[in-house]
Scaffold this active site. Structure first.
Site, mmCIF file in Angstrom:
data_model
loop_
_atom_site.group_PDB
_atom_site.id
_atom_site.type_symbol
_atom_site.label_atom_id
_atom_site.label_comp_id
_atom_site.label_asym_id
_atom_site.label_seq_id
_atom_site.Cartn_x
_atom_site.Cartn_y
_atom_site.Cartn_z
ATOM 1 N N ASN A 292 -51.809 -60.125 88.854
ATOM 2 C CA ASN A 292 -51.997 -59.457 90.306
ATOM 3 C C ASN A 292 -52.521 -58.054 89.697
ATOM 4 O O ASN A 292 -51.797 -57.402 89.510
ATOM 5 C CB ASN A 292 -50.901 -59.117 91.054
ATOM 6 N N LYS B 231 -53.999 -55.846 91.518
ATOM 7 C CA LYS B 231 -53.736 -54.522 92.615
ATOM 8 C C LYS B 231 -55.154 -54.012 92.828
ATOM 9 O O LYS B 231 -56.042 -54.627 92.812
ATOM 10 C CB LYS B 231 -52.522 -53.857 92.146
ATOM 11 N N HIS C 91 -46.370 -59.174 99.304
ATOM 12 C CA HIS C 91 -46.222 -58.274 98.054
ATOM 13 C C HIS C 91 -45.386 -56.940 98.704
ATOM 14 O O HIS C 91 -45.883 -56.603 99.536
ATOM 15 C CB HIS C 91 -47.655 -57.650 97.529
ATOM 16 N N GLU D 102 -45.737 -53.967 97.946
ATOM 17 C CA GLU D 102 -46.510 -52.801 98.200
ATOM 18 C C GLU D 102 -47.329 -52.916 99.517
ATOM 19 O O GLU D 102 -47.593 -51.955 100.257
ATOM 20 C CB GLU D 102 -47.934 -52.540 96.990
ATOM 21 N N GLU E 165 -39.778 -60.686 93.278
ATOM 22 C CA GLU E 165 -40.253 -59.332 92.676
ATOM 23 C C GLU E 165 -39.158 -58.205 93.144
ATOM 24 O O GLU E 165 -39.408 -57.654 94.193
ATOM 25 C CB GLU E 165 -41.432 -59.127 93.067
ATOM 26 N N GLY F 192 -43.745 -51.966 88.195
ATOM 27 C CA GLY F 192 -44.469 -50.825 87.814
ATOM 28 C C GLY F 192 -43.617 -49.651 87.297
ATOM 29 O O GLY F 192 -44.084 -48.621 86.939
ATOM 30 N N SER G 161 -42.671 -55.718 85.737
ATOM 31 C CA SER G 161 -42.603 -55.320 84.524
ATOM 32 C C SER G 161 -42.319 -56.320 83.733
ATOM 33 O O SER G 161 -41.936 -56.135 82.324
ATOM 34 C CB SER G 161 -41.499 -54.398 84.255
HETATM 35 P P1 13P Z 1 -45.889 -54.953 87.235
HETATM 36 O O1 13P Z 1 -45.975 -56.182 86.339
HETATM 37 O O2 13P Z 1 -46.980 -53.817 86.894
HETATM 38 O O3 13P Z 1 -44.552 -54.460 87.305
HETATM 39 O O4 13P Z 1 -46.147 -55.352 88.550
HETATM 40 C C1 13P Z 1 -45.593 -56.611 89.061
HETATM 41 C C2 13P Z 1 -46.235 -56.864 90.321
HETATM 42 O O5 13P Z 1 -46.150 -56.250 91.518
HETATM 43 C C3 13P Z 1 -46.861 -58.109 90.554
HETATM 44 O O6 13P Z 1 -47.117 -58.440 91.563
#
Ligand code: 13P
Length: 255
Positions: free
Chosen positions: A13, A15, A98, A100, A170, A176, A216
């Site tokens: 992903n 982002k 997601h 976010e 997640e 992150g 992560s």
């Molecule tokens: P990270 O791997 O950067 O923690 O992000 C995970 C994520 O949100 C994947 O959708």
């Protein structure tokens, strides 16, 4: 992972990262590194990068996904993209729900459900994200919350379309932050999700669904996370922006 009954899927992903030119370069770097993967490899990229990603991935084992979609087919929804448009652009996967999008852009369990239904109806595979905030984990409601998110997201998805559904667990506190869930924590919640699918559909249907862990996940911890029976892959943020790291995770899922 239980590869005898379900697919292992490693999805990046990206982002809000990478221009179209950077997309072409990164996919060209990744292609040889993941060419012998014994798992499905997906890159979910910003809308603006889809054309470049589809072109760069042509003839390889990398499939392209989007990071969101709207639930209507077309209409007066300024700034939105429909699932049908994604299909027309050569996309096979789309992330829905997601954290976010839920946290910063007002997505709710209900809109996540609408997006998921639209994606599946258009022929896409939806990577449906569920997961708890740290406060919710501390309050001891993780399992109930994730079960509820899963149930609402899948309202109206019939059992014969479950092959177009991937669930990504997640935990928001692990995204992150560099703070990964332990393999036991990931396994526990992925098993809760599978039991929820068994309840909604049937045990055999649930056994066939790919459930990913995300948060992560990286080259150093992928092996351990993927060793758990109900963790069938990963949704990878930061580490999917580096070809070498991403390919190590793909290799871990290929064992
Ligand atoms: P990270 O791997 O950067 O923690 O992000 C995970 C994520 O949100 C994947 O959708």
């Amino acid at each position: 992972m239980k590869k005898s009954v379900r697919k292992a899927v490693i999805a990046g992903n990206w982002k809000m990262n990478k221009t179209p030119a950077e997309t072409t370069a990164l996919i060209n770097e990744m292609k040889p590194l993941v060419a012998d993967a014994d798992c499905d490899v997906v890159l979910c990229v910003p809308y603006i990068d889809i054309a470049a990603a589809v072109e760069a991935a042509k003839g390889s084992n990398i499939k392209i996904g989007a990071e969101n979609c709207h639930w209507e087919k077309s209409g007066a929804y300024t700034g939105e993209i429909s699932a049908d448009m994604l299909v027309a652009a050569g996309v096979d996967y789309v992330i829905t729900g997601h954290s976010e999008r839920r946290t910063y852009f007002g997505d709710t369990d209900v809109t996540v459900n609408k997006r998921t239904v639209a994606a599946v109806e258009a022929g896409l595979t939806a990577i449906v994200c569920v997961g708890e905030y740290l406060e919710q984990r501390d309050q001891g409601v993780t399992n109930e919350l994730v079960a509820m998110q899963t149930k609402i997201a899948l309202q109206g998805i019939p059992a014969d379309k479950l092959n177009q559904i991937i669930i990504a667990y997640e935990p928001v506190w692990a995204i992150g932050t560099g703070r990964t869930a332990t393999a036991d924590q990931a396994q526990e919640v992925c098993a809760v999700i599978r039991n929820t699918l068994a309840e909604i559909y049937c045990p055999k249907c649930a056994e066939a669904v790919t459930i990913q862990y995300g948060g992560s996940m990286n080259a150093g911890n992928a092996d351990e996370l993927l060793s758990r029976v109900d963790v069938d892959g990963g949704l990878i943020g930061g580490a999917s922006l580096k070809a070498a790291d991403f390919s190590v995770i793909v290799k871990a899922a290929s064992k």
